[in-house]
Design an enzyme around this catalytic site. Sequence first.
Site, short mmCIF file in Angstrom:
data_model
loop_
_atom_site.label_atom_id
_atom_site.label_comp_id
_atom_site.label_asym_id
_atom_site.label_seq_id
_atom_site.Cartn_x
_atom_site.Cartn_y
_atom_site.Cartn_z
N ASP A 297 -8.03 3.97 1.50
CA ASP A 297 -6.99 4.29 2.48
C ASP A 297 -7.68 4.77 3.77
OD1 ASP A 297 -5.21 5.75 3.96
OD2 ASP A 297 -4.83 7.24 2.40
N CYS B 290 -1.34 0.97 7.46
CA CYS B 290 -2.77 0.66 7.66
C CYS B 290 -3.21 -0.59 6.90
CB CYS B 290 -3.64 1.84 7.24
SG CYS B 290 -3.34 3.35 8.20
N ARG B 291 -3.29 -0.52 5.56
CA ARG B 291 -3.89 -1.62 4.80
C ARG B 291 -2.98 -2.83 4.65
NH1 ARG B 291 -5.20 2.18 -0.18
NH2 ARG B 291 -3.26 3.03 0.65
N SER B 292 -1.75 -2.63 4.15
CA SER B 292 -0.93 -3.81 3.83
C SER B 292 -0.46 -4.60 5.05
CB SER B 292 0.22 -3.46 2.88
OG SER B 292 1.11 -2.54 3.43
N CYS C 125 0.86 -1.19 0.00
CA CYS C 125 0.00 0.00 0.00
C CYS C 125 0.90 1.23 0.00
CB CYS C 125 -0.98 -0.03 1.18
SG CYS C 125 -0.22 0.03 2.81
N ASN D 291 2.31 1.52 4.27
CA ASN D 291 2.63 0.27 4.97
C ASN D 291 2.42 0.40 6.48
OD1 ASN D 291 5.51 -1.91 5.55
ND2 ASN D 291 3.43 -2.51 5.11
P1 4NP Z 1 -1.74 2.89 4.09
O1 4NP Z 1 -2.38 4.25 4.63
O2 4NP Z 1 -1.25 3.19 2.71
O3 4NP Z 1 -2.89 1.94 4.10
O4 4NP Z 1 -0.65 2.51 5.07
C1 4NP Z 1 -1.71 5.47 4.63
C2 4NP Z 1 -0.84 5.79 5.63
C3 4NP Z 1 -0.23 7.01 5.64
C4 4NP Z 1 -0.49 7.94 4.64
C5 4NP Z 1 -1.38 7.61 3.63
C6 4NP Z 1 -1.97 6.38 3.62
N1 4NP Z 1 0.10 9.20 4.64
O5 4NP Z 1 -0.27 10.08 3.83
O6 4NP Z 1 1.01 9.47 5.48
#
Ligand code: 4NP
Length: 154
Positions: free
Chosen positions: A118, A12-14, A7, A10
Amino acid sequence: MDILFVCLGNICRSPLAEGIARHYADKLGLNTKVDSAGTSGWHNGESPCEGSIKVARVHNIDISHLKSRKVSIYADIGFDLLVGMDRANIADLLDLGFEKHKVRKLGEFGLKNADVPDPYHYRNSDGFQSVYKMLDTGIRNLFQEYFEIKINYD
Ligand code: 4NP
């Protein structure tokens, strides 16, 4: 069959996808490596976000020890399958040089090709619960496609 979930951050989702997939792989005794990484590197070394840790725990999965890292064409070339969460992740993985036939989007696995949203800015747990459900469904279908195993339990 080694699988890398990818994702943006790295956190939240992955990592949640990694935890779910490892949970099933362990239960089934599958000889598969499961890992996760982010395309951005913005959260390198950080633990998963609170919402993901909590929703995983509800399902008896512990992801609190995982640490964010950036995906790398050099370090991650050995994975058989890279599973992105949304269309931007797929575009980024192809830009990095991963082979097209190894790059899939989780939404292709019985989720009508949907992007996994996200959840980073979600304030309550409902968003994480719905992300969990998408990941769980997609991973069950992925296991069915690649390992020919149907998962009917938690
Ligand atoms: P992830 O979520 O891609 O599922 O880990 C996010 C975590 C942080 C950010 C965006 C999405 N960010 O903009 O910092």
